[in-house]
Motif scaffolding. Sequence first.
Motif, PDB file in Angstrom:
ATOM      1  N   GLU A 122     -14.003 -16.511  10.718  1.00 62.10           N
ATOM      2  CA  GLU A 122     -12.589 -16.795  10.964  1.00 62.10           C
ATOM      3  C   GLU A 122     -11.852 -15.470  11.045  1.00 62.10           C
ATOM      4  O   GLU A 122     -12.341 -14.447  10.598  1.00 62.10           O
ATOM      5  CB  GLU A 122     -11.975 -17.584   9.803  1.00 62.10           C
ATOM      6  CG  GLU A 122     -12.668 -18.862   9.460  1.00 62.10           C
ATOM      7  CD  GLU A 122     -12.248 -19.429   8.105  1.00 62.10           C
ATOM      8  OE1 GLU A 122     -12.378 -20.649   7.947  1.00 62.10           O
ATOM      9  OE2 GLU A 122     -11.812 -18.660   7.212  1.00 62.10           O
ATOM     10  N   THR A 123     -10.649 -15.532  11.576  1.00 60.67           N
ATOM     11  CA  THR A 123      -9.744 -14.385  11.538  1.00 60.67           C
ATOM     12  C   THR A 123      -8.471 -14.827  10.846  1.00 60.67           C
ATOM     13  O   THR A 123      -7.927 -15.889  11.150  1.00 60.67           O
ATOM     14  CB  THR A 123      -9.436 -13.853  12.948  1.00 60.67           C
ATOM     15  OG1 THR A 123     -10.673 -13.499  13.585  1.00 60.67           O
ATOM     16  CG2 THR A 123      -8.550 -12.621  12.885  1.00 60.67           C
ATOM     17  N   SER A 124      -8.009 -14.019   9.906  1.00 60.00           N
ATOM     18  CA  SER A 124      -6.805 -14.323   9.124  1.00 60.00           C
ATOM     19  C   SER A 124      -5.762 -13.244   9.357  1.00 60.00           C
ATOM     20  O   SER A 124      -6.096 -12.088   9.619  1.00 60.00           O
ATOM     21  CB  SER A 124      -7.160 -14.367   7.634  1.00 60.00           C
ATOM     22  OG  SER A 124      -6.023 -14.698   6.862  1.00 60.00           O
ATOM     23  N   LEU A 125      -4.514 -13.633   9.211  1.00 57.26           N
ATOM     24  CA  LEU A 125      -3.429 -12.654   9.181  1.00 57.26           C
ATOM     25  C   LEU A 125      -3.155 -12.285   7.735  1.00 57.26           C
ATOM     26  O   LEU A 125      -3.034 -13.161   6.877  1.00 57.26           O
ATOM     27  CB  LEU A 125      -2.144 -13.215   9.797  1.00 57.26           C
ATOM     28  CG  LEU A 125      -0.960 -12.233   9.654  1.00 57.26           C
ATOM     29  CD1 LEU A 125      -1.035 -11.164  10.722  1.00 57.26           C
ATOM     30  CD2 LEU A 125       0.358 -12.950   9.665  1.00 57.26           C
ATOM     31  N   ILE A 126      -3.055 -11.008   7.489  1.00 50.11           N
ATOM     32  CA  ILE A 126      -2.582 -10.501   6.203  1.00 50.11           C
ATOM     33  C   ILE A 126      -1.384  -9.629   6.518  1.00 50.11           C
ATOM     34  O   ILE A 126      -1.424  -8.825   7.456  1.00 50.11           O
ATOM     35  CB  ILE A 126      -3.665  -9.672   5.463  1.00 50.11           C
ATOM     36  CG1 ILE A 126      -4.797 -10.574   4.938  1.00 50.11           C
ATOM     37  CG2 ILE A 126      -3.070  -8.940   4.278  1.00 50.11           C
ATOM     38  CD1 ILE A 126      -5.860 -10.834   5.896  1.00 50.11           C
ATOM     39  N   LEU A 127      -0.301  -9.812   5.791  1.00 49.18           N
ATOM     40  CA  LEU A 127       0.852  -8.918   5.894  1.00 49.18           C
ATOM     41  C   LEU A 127       0.944  -8.127   4.599  1.00 49.18           C
ATOM     42  O   LEU A 127       1.062  -8.717   3.524  1.00 49.18           O
ATOM     43  CB  LEU A 127       2.158  -9.692   6.079  1.00 49.18           C
ATOM     44  CG  LEU A 127       2.396 -10.395   7.394  1.00 49.18           C
ATOM     45  CD1 LEU A 127       3.747 -11.116   7.354  1.00 49.18           C
ATOM     46  CD2 LEU A 127       2.358  -9.429   8.566  1.00 49.18           C
ATOM     47  N   PHE A 128       0.870  -6.820   4.702  1.00 51.23           N
ATOM     48  CA  PHE A 128       1.171  -5.971   3.559  1.00 51.23           C
ATOM     49  C   PHE A 128       2.692  -5.935   3.472  1.00 51.23           C
ATOM     50  O   PHE A 128       3.361  -5.405   4.356  1.00 51.23           O
ATOM     51  CB  PHE A 128       0.614  -4.564   3.753  1.00 51.23           C
ATOM     52  CG  PHE A 128      -0.887  -4.512   3.666  1.00 51.23           C
ATOM     53  CD1 PHE A 128      -1.515  -4.278   2.456  1.00 51.23           C
ATOM     54  CD2 PHE A 128      -1.667  -4.688   4.802  1.00 51.23           C
ATOM     55  CE1 PHE A 128      -2.897  -4.221   2.368  1.00 51.23           C
ATOM     56  CE2 PHE A 128      -3.042  -4.631   4.721  1.00 51.23           C
ATOM     57  CZ  PHE A 128      -3.669  -4.404   3.510  1.00 51.23           C
ATOM     58  N   LYS A 129       3.222  -6.537   2.434  1.00 50.47           N
ATOM     59  CA  LYS A 129       4.667  -6.672   2.286  1.00 50.47           C
ATOM     60  C   LYS A 129       5.314  -5.330   1.935  1.00 50.47           C
ATOM     61  O   LYS A 129       4.619  -4.366   1.595  1.00 50.47           O
ATOM     62  CB  LYS A 129       4.968  -7.718   1.203  1.00 50.47           C
ATOM     63  CG  LYS A 129       4.562  -9.128   1.606  1.00 50.47           C
ATOM     64  CD  LYS A 129       4.934 -10.119   0.527  1.00 50.47           C
ATOM     65  CE  LYS A 129       4.637 -11.544   0.941  1.00 50.47           C
ATOM     66  NZ  LYS A 129       5.079 -12.498  -0.090  1.00 50.47           N
ATOM     67  N   PRO A 130       6.650  -5.267   2.014  1.00 46.37           N
ATOM     68  CA  PRO A 130       7.327  -3.997   1.733  1.00 46.37           C
ATOM     69  C   PRO A 130       6.969  -3.373   0.382  1.00 46.37           C
ATOM     70  O   PRO A 130       6.878  -2.149   0.284  1.00 46.37           O
ATOM     71  CB  PRO A 130       8.812  -4.374   1.796  1.00 46.37           C
ATOM     72  CG  PRO A 130       8.842  -5.464   2.819  1.00 46.37           C
ATOM     73  CD  PRO A 130       7.598  -6.267   2.532  1.00 46.37           C
ATOM     74  N   ASP A 131       6.717  -4.193  -0.651  1.00 47.32           N
ATOM     75  CA  ASP A 131       6.364  -3.599  -1.943  1.00 47.32           C
ATOM     76  C   ASP A 131       5.036  -2.860  -1.866  1.00 47.32           C
ATOM     77  O   ASP A 131       4.872  -1.795  -2.471  1.00 47.32           O
ATOM     78  CB  ASP A 131       6.376  -4.632  -3.073  1.00 47.32           C
ATOM     79  CG  ASP A 131       5.486  -5.843  -2.837  1.00 47.32           C
ATOM     80  OD1 ASP A 131       5.406  -6.325  -1.697  1.00 47.32           O
ATOM     81  OD2 ASP A 131       4.884  -6.327  -3.822  1.00 47.32           O
ATOM     82  N   ALA A 132       4.073  -3.370  -1.109  1.00 52.46           N
ATOM     83  CA  ALA A 132       2.789  -2.680  -0.951  1.00 52.46           C
ATOM     84  C   ALA A 132       2.963  -1.364  -0.206  1.00 52.46           C
ATOM     85  O   ALA A 132       2.373  -0.347  -0.571  1.00 52.46           O
ATOM     86  CB  ALA A 132       1.799  -3.573  -0.210  1.00 52.46           C
ATOM     87  N   VAL A 133       3.800  -1.390   0.829  1.00 53.57           N
ATOM     88  CA  VAL A 133       4.052  -0.173   1.604  1.00 53.57           C
ATOM     89  C   VAL A 133       4.801   0.845   0.739  1.00 53.57           C
ATOM     90  O   VAL A 133       4.425   2.021   0.680  1.00 53.57           O
ATOM     91  CB  VAL A 133       4.837  -0.504   2.899  1.00 53.57           C
ATOM     92  CG1 VAL A 133       5.256   0.761   3.631  1.00 53.57           C
ATOM     93  CG2 VAL A 133       3.998  -1.409   3.809  1.00 53.57           C
ATOM     94  N   GLN A 134       5.846   0.391   0.038  1.00 52.30           N
ATOM     95  CA  GLN A 134       6.651   1.293  -0.787  1.00 52.30           C
ATOM     96  C   GLN A 134       5.858   1.899  -1.936  1.00 52.30           C
ATOM     97  O   GLN A 134       6.087   3.041  -2.315  1.00 52.30           O
ATOM     98  CB  GLN A 134       7.885   0.554  -1.320  1.00 52.30           C
ATOM     99  CG  GLN A 134       8.875   0.208  -0.235  1.00 52.30           C
ATOM    100  CD  GLN A 134       9.903  -0.836  -0.663  1.00 52.30           C
ATOM    101  OE1 GLN A 134       9.626  -1.709  -1.480  1.00 52.30           O
ATOM    102  NE2 GLN A 134      11.098  -0.749  -0.092  1.00 52.30           N
ATOM    103  N   LYS A 135       4.911   1.144  -2.507  1.00 53.65           N
ATOM    104  CA  LYS A 135       4.114   1.640  -3.634  1.00 53.65           C
ATOM    105  C   LYS A 135       2.838   2.356  -3.176  1.00 53.65           C
ATOM    106  O   LYS A 135       2.016   2.722  -4.000  1.00 53.65           O
ATOM    107  CB  LYS A 135       3.731   0.484  -4.565  1.00 53.65           C
ATOM    108  CG  LYS A 135       4.886  -0.122  -5.330  1.00 53.65           C
ATOM    109  CD  LYS A 135       4.341  -1.004  -6.442  1.00 53.65           C
ATOM    110  CE  LYS A 135       4.728  -2.423  -6.335  1.00 53.65           C
ATOM    111  NZ  LYS A 135       4.139  -3.289  -7.358  1.00 53.65           N
ATOM    112  N   ASN A 136       2.689   2.528  -1.857  1.00 53.68           N
ATOM    113  CA  ASN A 136       1.536   3.239  -1.295  1.00 53.68           C
ATOM    114  C   ASN A 136       0.210   2.571  -1.684  1.00 53.68           C
ATOM    115  O   ASN A 136      -0.757   3.244  -2.034  1.00 53.68           O
ATOM    116  CB  ASN A 136       1.559   4.713  -1.721  1.00 53.68           C
ATOM    117  CG  ASN A 136       0.796   5.594  -0.766  1.00 53.68           C
ATOM    118  OD1 ASN A 136       0.619   5.263   0.400  1.00 53.68           O
ATOM    119  ND2 ASN A 136       0.318   6.711  -1.261  1.00 53.68           N
TER     120      ASN A 136
END
Length: 145
Positions: free
Chosen positions: A4-18
């Motif tokens: 299968e293929t899934s969508l994952i979104l790295f949310k702003p908190d993941a981006v902001q916390k590196n």
Amino acid sequence: MSSETSLILFKPDAVQKNLVGTVLARFQEQGFVIRGIKMMQLSDEILAEHYSHIAHFPFFPSVRGFMQEAPVIALALEGENVIARVRDLLGPTDSTVAPAGTIRGDFGFKDGDSKMRNVCHASDSVEAAEAELKRFFKEGELFNY
């Protein structure tokens, strides 16, 4: 088992916390394959579509505000039963109850102020994944190799 293929979104908190590289490594350690990845700032329109099931609630403006605090990273991930396996790796949506060893348990927001600050969104079914992948990736942006 099925691929299968899934969508994952790295949310702003993941981006902001590196945390993107650390979390992505956990996915890749499971043998999942990246079919597409990109950083993007989410528009009001895409958020209204993605969160159409809650867009009518009075708390939706705070969801939209959080999801626009920083860019997100959209990831198309392929593998055997990837949808269920990614959701297991993430742990419960509420990071405050997610066990240690899960992504949300290790990196999610812990003081209970916001269940949205939980590192990643992941598709919850094959049907949802198909719709979400089309929402976040244009034709030609997903690759097989």
